[in-house]
Design an enzyme around this catalytic site. Structure first.
Site: not given
Lengths: 418, 385
Positions: B235, B141, B44, B214, B46, B305, B168
């Protein structure tokens, strides 16, 4: 006596004429068995949504026996349909709401249709795919997006629709997009907004050229037609429009545009809907042939195609009630002295030529970078939208403070991204 | 005598300096050799979000090799021996019921353009293949990205998306998030609704990995109950070590082991250290050790992450630092097989299993569960009239 011989002549003619008609039909069938029709526009996916909510496995949705639509599998076979651009239309009411999602759902139903009937349909995305399907006796199935509202003014969405297999986009349906005007502005019903294409609209066309997506000008205003024909580097199509010179309906193509169609090597795929054919709610097969003759006359035989609009309209001419009737129309063209070459052109070769040229332009542009500027936020309407990720120099707007504000808002939000 | 003793002492001190020094060097070397052989598959990252925020997805404005505003750039990925990266196409929860679909497509578009523009990167969609390039994969996500449409889920799969994190930090109409009070969406949803179960089944059928980071514990349990394929946490870390809601408690870790799934341990300092000031590689390694004890090393992977959160442990500030973690695990007695598992083999096992499950299940009919289609029939005319 002269009277009697006239009678004899009449009787002989009366007996001979049907067999001439029969001959033309046989000739049409012969030609179509090696050159089946590529039709530019069919709304069966809309019917599947309306009738079955896209549930293809319901017994009543069986395409082999479905009998209250213009289109089903036996009729496609009888009609020698070799390729079909299935429209993934979603209504203008979805603009600024969930148009993107609903378009994806329509694209999904077409793909599932191909998966469910693999002996009939072959979902393809290029001219070679179409020709391969011809040879294997399947109906090549492609997708056309009907209305720019489906991309919600996002070039990223345009690109992903292309990746999912969409190979034309009609720039508008019967509503303006934030970047292009539709045909209603040429009537008293609406006022023009963009007088063709806005600057962002031009970028959309350029990106379509770069991607290799065919630009479709059915449903757009005359100014939009001319603007596109002027800037597009590739030939374009009208996936389902007829000749304004015969029936002055604003969904049809006026003569000056037909001349531009000719000079750009583009294509008009004639629509069968009564209201666009005779400007009334009744028509017959020969009226449609008149349109094809007309387009041939003004724009050339290489500019003619078939765009029936089956399952997108309710009033169709006698003789062309459903998708099994194409051979009868071809027979009529042959009776009007169209050569075999011209007929094959209208059936398939013209579309394949345009499609190949569109792909050639894509190759020519392969080192061009994708267009990345988003449309300016203030050109968009509707509240079902976040301005997430936008900052100042989005498109043509200049709002320096927005960038700072955005950064300040988003920075703390980053902390929630764990 | 005294001088000999002094000399001896001196020699001992000298050697005691050298010997540990050369052991450390070889640990580092061992870590690097290991990673050269088994490059990391990270669960993961971003970075695509940063591209949106910083550049509005305009790749022409940025050089991804040298960019130094982010944790990630291509040079650092190579230095970190990253062999494959799941790029997250996250969109904010506030777009739920608005333009989440459009935004997700735009993020997918930027990842694809990024991977097409640099020869160091290569877009992949399967567990097969082994190239020297960095493989790009795509993960969604948050279930809000599908706007409750299975068709949209299928189209994302077609576009190359290979996992979806079910939530999320907001509930969807069909699944419950672990975050409470951050958003006000669908507060009465618990675990997975009936439609949520359909989503999981459709993901199994497609061969898309189910990611449970999440999500709430109820959602995790429900998903583990229904899924026919192994699942992942792309993650998350260990709840026993730090009881943050983003982490996975021991009972679920045990179920994960039975499920043959994987938890890709995450580096976000806030979920590692529960407020302790010093967060370093050792803090992170404690999570690895604990999970290995409860669920076995074959249940473990890595999901940094990076570029999704602000605070990282000392020594792990960006994507070039992964070897330092491996070094620490070597020091703690992890062997090479276990570490190759953590780096890539465990994930590949899960991915293959999910792909196989996708091919085996016959196509089933799933309809969009909204009656809006029927509403259209009553209200709207034919397309061209």
């Amino acid at each position: 006596m002269p009277g009697r011989s006239v009678w004899v002549l009449l009787v002989v003619l009366a007996l001979a004429l049907p067999s001439t008609g029969q001959q033309y039909l046989e000739e049409a069938e012969r030609i179509m068995s090696s050159t089946p029709v590529i039709d530019g526009h069919n709304d069966l996916p809309w019917q599947l949504l309306n009738k079955f909510n896209n549930q293809l496995r319901l017994p009543e949705a069986n395409l082999t026996v479905l009998n209250d639509t213009h289109t089903n599998i036996p009729k496609l076979r009888q009609g020698h349909v070799g390729a079909q651009f299935w429209s993934v239309y979603v209504p203008c009411e979805t603009q600024n709401k969930d148009a993107v999602k609903r378009t994806l759902e329509q694209m999904d139903v077409v793909q599932r249709m191909c998966d469910l009937y693999p002996e009939t349909f072959s979902c393809v995305t290029d001219p070679d795919g179409i020709e391969l399907a011809f040879r294997s006796g399947k109906v090549a199935s492609l997708m056309g997006v009907e209305g720019g509202h489906s991309i919600d003014s996002s070039l990223g969405v345009l690109r992903t629709l292309y990746r999912l297999g969409a190979r034309y986009m009609t720039l508008t349906h019967s509503c303006n997009t934030p970047w292009a005007d539709n045909w209603l502005v040429d009537t008293n019903d609406e006022k023009p907004v963009h007088h063709g294409l806005s600057p962002f609209g031009k970028i959309v066309v350029q990106e379509m050229n770069r991607l290799g997506m065919i630009v479709d000008l059915a449903h757009v205003s005359v100014d939009t037609m001319k603007a596109v024909l002027n800037i597009s580097r590739a030939p374009i199509i009208f996936s389902h429009s007829s000749a304004y010179g015969i029936c002055p309906h604003r969904r049809n193509v006026p003569d000056d545009v037909l001349r531009l169609v000719n000079s750009t090597g583009s294509l008009v795929m004639v629509n069968f809907y009564n209201n666009y054919v005779t400007c009334s709610n009744k028509a017959k097969l020969s009226d449609v042939a008149d349109h094809m003759d007309y387009v041939k006359k003004v724009a050339g035989a290489k500019a003619v195609g078939f765009g029936g609009d089956y399952d997108g309209v309710t009033g169709l001419p006698t003789g062309l009630e459903d998708v099994s009737k194409y051979p009868a129309l071809v027979a009529e063209l042959l009776a009007r002295n169209w050569t075999e070459e011209e007929v094959k052109g209208a059936l398939a070769e013209n579309l394949l030529r345009v499609f190949r040229q569109v792909e050639r332009v894509k190759t020519d542009l392969q080192n061009t970078a994708p267009y990345e500027s988003p449309i300016a936020l203030e050109e968009l309407e509707g509240s079902c939208r976040t301005n997430y990720g936008y900052s100042t120099d989005a498109g043509t707007a200049q709002r320096p403070s927005a960038a700072l504000a955005l950064a300040l808002v988003l920075a703390p939000l980053l902390s929630v991204l764990y | 005598m005294k001088r000999n003793m002094a000399k001896l002492l001196w020699l001992l001190m000298f050697f005691s300096d050298i010997v540990p020094f050369s052991c450390e060097k070889s640990m580092r070397e061992r870590a690097i050799e290991l990673m050269q052989d088994a490059r990391l598959i990270d669960g993961h990252n971003d970075f695509a979000l940063q591209l949106r925020i910083l550049y509005q997805n305009r790749l022409s404005r940025v050089n991804l090799r040298e960019l130094n505003l982010t944790h990630t750039n291509l040079v650092k990925l190579q230095a970190g021996y990253v062999g494959a990266q799941f790029w997250s196409v996250y969109v904010l929860c506030s777009a739920q019921n608005k333009d989440a679909v459009r935004l997700t497509l735009e993020q997918i578009d930027v990842v694809k353009r990024m991977c097409n523009s640099y020869e160091e990167l290569e877009l992949v969609m399967t567990s097969q293949g082994d190239s020297r390039r960095i493989a790009c994969l795509i993960g969604i996500e948050g279930g809000h990205s599908i706007d409750s449409s299975l068709a949209t889920l299928r189209m994302y799969y077609d576009l190359g998306v290979r996992y979806m994190t079910l939530t999320h930090s907001c509930n969807t109409p069909w699944s419950e998030s672990s975050s409470k009070g951050m958003h006000n969406f669908y507060p009465s949803v618990t675990g997975l609704t009936a439609f949520g179960q359909e989503v999981v089944k459709e993901m199994n059928r497609l061969g898309m990995l189910i990611d449970l980071s999440h999500t709430s514990h109820s959602t995790v349990k429900a998903a583990l109950n229904i899924s026919k394929a192994p699942v992942i946490f792309s993650h998350s870390s260990a709840f026993s070590v730090c009881n943050h809601s983003r982490n996975v408690p021991d009972d679920i870790l045990q179920e994960l082991k039975r499920n043959k799934g994987i938890i890709m341990v995450t580096f976000n300092a806030d979920v590692l250290a529960c407020g302790r000031k010093v967060v370093n590689i050792s803090t992170l390694a404690d999570h690895f050790d604990h999970i290995k004890e409860i669920a076995g090393s074959e249940s473990i992977g890595i999901g940094g992450d990076y570029d999704g959160v602000e605070r990282f442990p000392e020594g792990l500030e960006d994507v070039s630092k992964y070897p330092s973690l491996i070094e620490e695990l070597l020091r703690r007695g992890w062997n090479e097989t276990e570490l190759k598992g953590v780096l890539r083999e465990n994930f590949l096992r899960v991915f293959r299993e999910v792909e196989n499950e996708g091919m085996l299940t016959p196509a089933n009919q799933f309809n969009s569960c909204h009656g809006i289609g029927l509403l259209f029939k009553r209200l709207l005319p034919w397309p061209d009239q």
